[in-house]
Design a protein around this motif. Structure first.
Motif, mmCIF file in Angstrom:
data_model
loop_
_atom_site.group_PDB
_atom_site.id
_atom_site.type_symbol
_atom_site.label_atom_id
_atom_site.label_comp_id
_atom_site.label_asym_id
_atom_site.label_seq_id
_atom_site.Cartn_x
_atom_site.Cartn_y
_atom_site.Cartn_z
ATOM 1 N N ALA A 80 0.825 -1.199 0.000
ATOM 2 C CA ALA A 80 0.000 0.000 0.000
ATOM 3 C C ALA A 80 0.870 1.265 0.000
ATOM 4 O O ALA A 80 0.524 2.256 -0.643
ATOM 5 N N PHE A 86 -2.983 6.187 0.908
ATOM 6 C CA PHE A 86 -4.313 6.793 0.966
ATOM 7 C C PHE A 86 -4.996 6.855 -0.390
ATOM 8 O O PHE A 86 -6.028 7.501 -0.539
ATOM 9 N N LEU A 91 -5.725 1.732 -0.024
ATOM 10 C CA LEU A 91 -6.712 1.445 1.021
ATOM 11 C C LEU A 91 -7.326 0.055 0.851
ATOM 12 O O LEU A 91 -7.576 -0.652 1.833
ATOM 13 N N GLY A 95 -7.065 -2.843 3.563
ATOM 14 C CA GLY A 95 -8.308 -3.477 3.994
ATOM 15 C C GLY A 95 -8.274 -4.986 3.844
ATOM 16 O O GLY A 95 -8.698 -5.724 4.738
#
Length: 166
Positions: A80, A86, A91, A95
């Protein structure tokens, strides 16, 4: 960049510790439900080695599975960061990594419950939980072996999820 990596590493560590403690608590609670007539805390206070072996096996089994989930979380966060943490893709990756860790916790606790329930049904001549309360170390070792073996297998599945997400 170095400061960002340190901060991310610390966040990962804190998150992993919180989930590990939560998973151990859940695992101990599930063990209390499975063993029905045994008060693990009282038995441990009395020095019942058999109960201590099974409790330790549950904790080791949960740690085995969680470790692979934490590795997946670390890999996901690293990916990520490369994508932009972001950004929508970043994300999603984070997740999925968190989902994998939570799934690992649920699988470890569920598999311990299932393994002990099946073991109790398969060994009709031995009432494991009654023997455990009596302090039968041989039965405790049998149960511990089943718990850890199942966790080891579940860990492979969680690692497989990590590989698929990478």
């Amino acid at each position: 960049m170095l400061l960002e990596n340190v901060i991310v590493g610390l966040v990962q560590l804190v998150f992993a510790i919180v989930l590990a403690v939560l998973a151990l608590y859940i695992g101990f609670s599930v063990l209390n439900r499975i063993t029905k007539d045994i008060d693990e805390e009282k038995e441990l206070a009395k020095g019942n080695v058999a109960v201590g072996i099974v409790v330790a096996a549950v904790f080791v089994a949960i740690a085995l599975v969680i470790e692979s989930g934490v590795s997946g979380l670390s890999a996901g966060i690293s990916k990520a960061l490369a994508l932009g943490i972001f950004t929508p893709d970043g994300l999603i990756v984070v997740g999925l990594a968190v989902f994998q860790l939570v799934l690992g916790i649920l699988l470890s606790v569920g598999s311990i419950y299932l393994a002990l329930t099946i073991l109790d049904k398969l060994t009709k001549g031995v009432k494991e939980f009654e023997e455990l309360k009596k302090g039968n170390v041989a039965v405790a070792l049998e149960m511990a072996g089943v718990i850890i073996a199942v966790a080891w297998i579940i860990q492979s599945g969680v690692i497989g999820i990590t590989a698929a997400l990478a």
